[in-house]
Design a protein around this motif. Structure first.
Motif, PDB file in Angstrom:
ATOM      1  N   PRO A 278      21.830 -25.345 -21.755  1.00 48.04           N
ATOM      2  CA  PRO A 278      21.553 -23.904 -21.747  1.00 48.04           C
ATOM      3  C   PRO A 278      20.600 -23.572 -22.896  1.00 48.04           C
ATOM      4  O   PRO A 278      20.721 -24.137 -23.982  1.00 48.04           O
ATOM      5  N   ASN A 279      19.638 -22.720 -22.656  1.00 49.33           N
ATOM      6  CA  ASN A 279      18.683 -22.324 -23.692  1.00 49.33           C
ATOM      7  C   ASN A 279      18.675 -20.817 -23.851  1.00 49.33           C
ATOM      8  O   ASN A 279      18.876 -20.079 -22.879  1.00 49.33           O
ATOM      9  N   ASN A 280      18.424 -20.362 -25.077  1.00 52.47           N
ATOM     10  CA  ASN A 280      18.338 -18.913 -25.273  1.00 52.47           C
ATOM     11  C   ASN A 280      16.991 -18.393 -24.749  1.00 52.47           C
ATOM     12  O   ASN A 280      16.071 -19.165 -24.452  1.00 52.47           O
ATOM     13  N   GLU A 281      16.889 -17.087 -24.640  1.00 51.35           N
ATOM     14  CA  GLU A 281      15.713 -16.476 -24.008  1.00 51.35           C
ATOM     15  C   GLU A 281      14.431 -16.786 -24.773  1.00 51.35           C
ATOM     16  O   GLU A 281      13.383 -17.036 -24.167  1.00 51.35           O
ATOM     17  N   LYS A 282      14.514 -16.835 -26.105  1.00 52.49           N
ATOM     18  CA  LYS A 282      13.320 -17.118 -26.901  1.00 52.49           C
ATOM     19  C   LYS A 282      12.800 -18.527 -26.615  1.00 52.49           C
ATOM     20  O   LYS A 282      11.596 -18.729 -26.413  1.00 52.49           O
ATOM     21  N   ASP A 283      13.708 -19.490 -26.576  1.00 56.93           N
ATOM     22  CA  ASP A 283      13.301 -20.868 -26.272  1.00 56.93           C
ATOM     23  C   ASP A 283      12.681 -20.966 -24.886  1.00 56.93           C
ATOM     24  O   ASP A 283      11.667 -21.644 -24.693  1.00 56.93           O
ATOM     25  N   LEU A 284      13.293 -20.299 -23.921  1.00 52.36           N
ATOM     26  CA  LEU A 284      12.773 -20.362 -22.556  1.00 52.36           C
ATOM     27  C   LEU A 284      11.380 -19.751 -22.462  1.00 52.36           C
ATOM     28  O   LEU A 284      10.516 -20.253 -21.728  1.00 52.36           O
ATOM     29  N   ASN A 285      11.137 -18.691 -23.225  1.00 53.61           N
ATOM     30  CA  ASN A 285       9.793 -18.104 -23.240  1.00 53.61           C
ATOM     31  C   ASN A 285       8.775 -19.070 -23.838  1.00 53.61           C
ATOM     32  O   ASN A 285       7.649 -19.176 -23.356  1.00 53.61           O
ATOM     33  N   ILE A 286       9.198 -19.778 -24.889  1.00 55.72           N
ATOM     34  CA  ILE A 286       8.310 -20.771 -25.505  1.00 55.72           C
ATOM     35  C   ILE A 286       8.048 -21.922 -24.537  1.00 55.72           C
ATOM     36  O   ILE A 286       6.911 -22.365 -24.368  1.00 55.72           O
ATOM     37  N   TYR A 287       9.122 -22.398 -23.891  1.00 54.47           N
ATOM     38  CA  TYR A 287       8.968 -23.504 -22.938  1.00 54.47           C
ATOM     39  C   TYR A 287       7.950 -23.153 -21.861  1.00 54.47           C
ATOM     40  O   TYR A 287       7.093 -23.976 -21.495  1.00 54.47           O
ATOM     41  N   LYS A 288       8.031 -21.930 -21.365  1.00 54.28           N
ATOM     42  CA  LYS A 288       7.123 -21.506 -20.304  1.00 54.28           C
ATOM     43  C   LYS A 288       5.688 -21.482 -20.787  1.00 54.28           C
ATOM     44  O   LYS A 288       4.767 -21.946 -20.095  1.00 54.28           O
ATOM     45  N   LEU A 289       5.469 -20.977 -22.005  1.00 53.65           N
ATOM     46  CA  LEU A 289       4.121 -20.926 -22.558  1.00 53.65           C
ATOM     47  C   LEU A 289       3.551 -22.330 -22.768  1.00 53.65           C
ATOM     48  O   LEU A 289       2.375 -22.582 -22.513  1.00 53.65           O
TER      49      LEU A 289
END
Length: 408
Positions: A278-289
């Motif tokens: 599970p990842n927090n929202e900030k990490d997921l935004n970074i992953y997408k970028l």
């Protein structure tokens, strides 16, 4: 061809040698979770030989406990795993346990790689003393004690390439001298796992030693194995999201993936450990970028290029590659044990999935077969995978040793 596996970890080296028909007499390992993995793998091979593989599958499907699984396995099989740290105090007891397993016949081969943190670039850079005082610099001396005790015809010693330059080359010079004094000629090569069917750019020093009276030379490794790119390696794994798991019978998306060098055994239909952190929202935004930057521009997004709202600290001058995605159309960068801490360096290439790698994906990149199960927690599994020798690489080394004129 009887083998002792030292500093065994989860058994990547012994798995490859076993696939080539070598008889693994014992594994010596200190990590409890890795030892559980080794016992479970011993259980797999025993039940397979007894045509009772359904009991192993019952365990993977959660129908029976690990204790119930082990109750089906003779004690002498489980006792092949010696759960002890190798040091001056424990070696006499380890020798006693090994003597029982070895019996009266000779040991043909010793394999293993002492812990490599003292030689790793990352470890040295973090230590103000450049790891000069780290006792792991000298674990090779324990390895040599096993060579002196059991006098195998040959040995295979694996480590990171930093072992060649540790302490200005003094460590490697001492290793070669100690091995020579024990009665062995030695030679080494820096080998890349991607040349052995492993979908990963992973360089390792492979030292091979042989008794001085044996007619042997370090083999040349020319392999015609076609190594699958990551997209091919993952193509039969179902898509999942961050924090999701998908395990069980017939969960693959394709009937079989014949392009991945036997990593998914023929007719194997149980998918295990396809579990995403599970990842927090900030990490997921970074992953997408990060994934988008590679897909659209073919560039690795640096930490200092992230939007300010996604930065968690002010250091924008060093360690800028904190986030890195695995590339679909080539091989993965090196899987290391830090993957047990977080998945920032192992972002899945599929933007739609937007997550870090699962245990099964990391295991495949390391070329472990899908019927191989890593015990205990997800973090423990990742650590075992990151520390392992890729089985396919080990298998090709074993195949070359077996095919020489030398009679083991």
């Amino acid at each position: 061809m009887r083998v002792i596996d030292l500093f065994a970890g989860a058994g990547g080296l012994s798995e490859g040698f076993r696939q080539e028909g070598f008889d693994i007499l014992a594994h010596v390992e200190m990590d409890k979770s890795a030892c559980n993995t080794l016992r479970t793998r011993e259980a797999y091979y025993y039940l397979k030989e007894q045509n009772e593989i359904d009991k192993y599958k019952d365990y993977l499907l959660g129908n029976i406990s690990r204790e119930e699984l082990y109750n089906n396995i003779p004690l002498e099989i489980l006792n092949k795993v010696i759960e002890k740290e190798i040091n001056n105090k424990t070696i006499p007891q380890i020798f006693n346990e090994l003597d029982v397993l070895v019996g009266t016949e000779e040991v043909d081969l010793i394999i293993g790689g002492p812990p490599c943190q003292a030689y790793s670039t990352a470890g040295i850079s973090r230590d103000p003393n450049r790891m000069k005082n780290d006792p792991r610099n000298y674990f090779y001396r324990y390895y040599v004690r096993f060579l002196r005790k059991y006098q195998p015809k040959m040995f295979v010693f694996e480590n990171v390439r930093g072992i060649l330059s540790a302490q200005e080359g003094k460590v490697f010079k001492n290793i070669k001298r100690n091995m020579s004094n024990a009665g062995y000629k030695v030679d080494y090569r820096i080998l890349n796992a991607s040349n052995f069917g492993v979908s990963q750019l992973r360089e390792r020093v492979i030292i091979i030693g042989w008794k001085k009276d044996l007619p042997f030379d370090y083999p040349e490794f020319y392999t015609d194995i076609e190594t699958p790119v990551i997209k091919t390696l993952f193509k039969d794994l179902p898509k999942i999201q961050s924090g999701q798991s998908l395990n069980g019978l017939n969960q693959y998306t394709d009937e079989n993936n014949n392009e991945i060098n036997g990593i998914r055994p023929f007719d194997w239909n149980i998918l295990t450990q396809h579990i995403s952190r599970p990842n927090n929202e900030k990490d997921l935004n970074i992953y997408k970028l990060v994934a988008e930057a590679w897909e659209k521009e073919g560039k690795l997004l640096k930490y200092n290029e992230l939007p300010d709202e996604l930065k968690t600290h002010k250091n924008t001058d060093t360690f800028l590659d904190r986030y890195k995605n695995v590339k679909y159309n080539t091989f993965s960068h090196t899987i290391v044990a830090h993957i047990s801490k977080d998945g920032h360096y192992y972002i899945h290439p599929d933007i739609e999935q937007n997550r870090s790698l699962t245990v099964r994906e990391a295991a495949r990149i390391q070329s472990f077969p899908d019927d191989f199960y890593f015990e205990d927690s997800r973090s423990a599994a990742f650590k075992q995978i990151g520390n392992a020798v890729p089985p396919l690489m080990a298998k090709e080394i074993a195949k070359k040793l077996k095919s020489t004129e030398l009679v083991l």
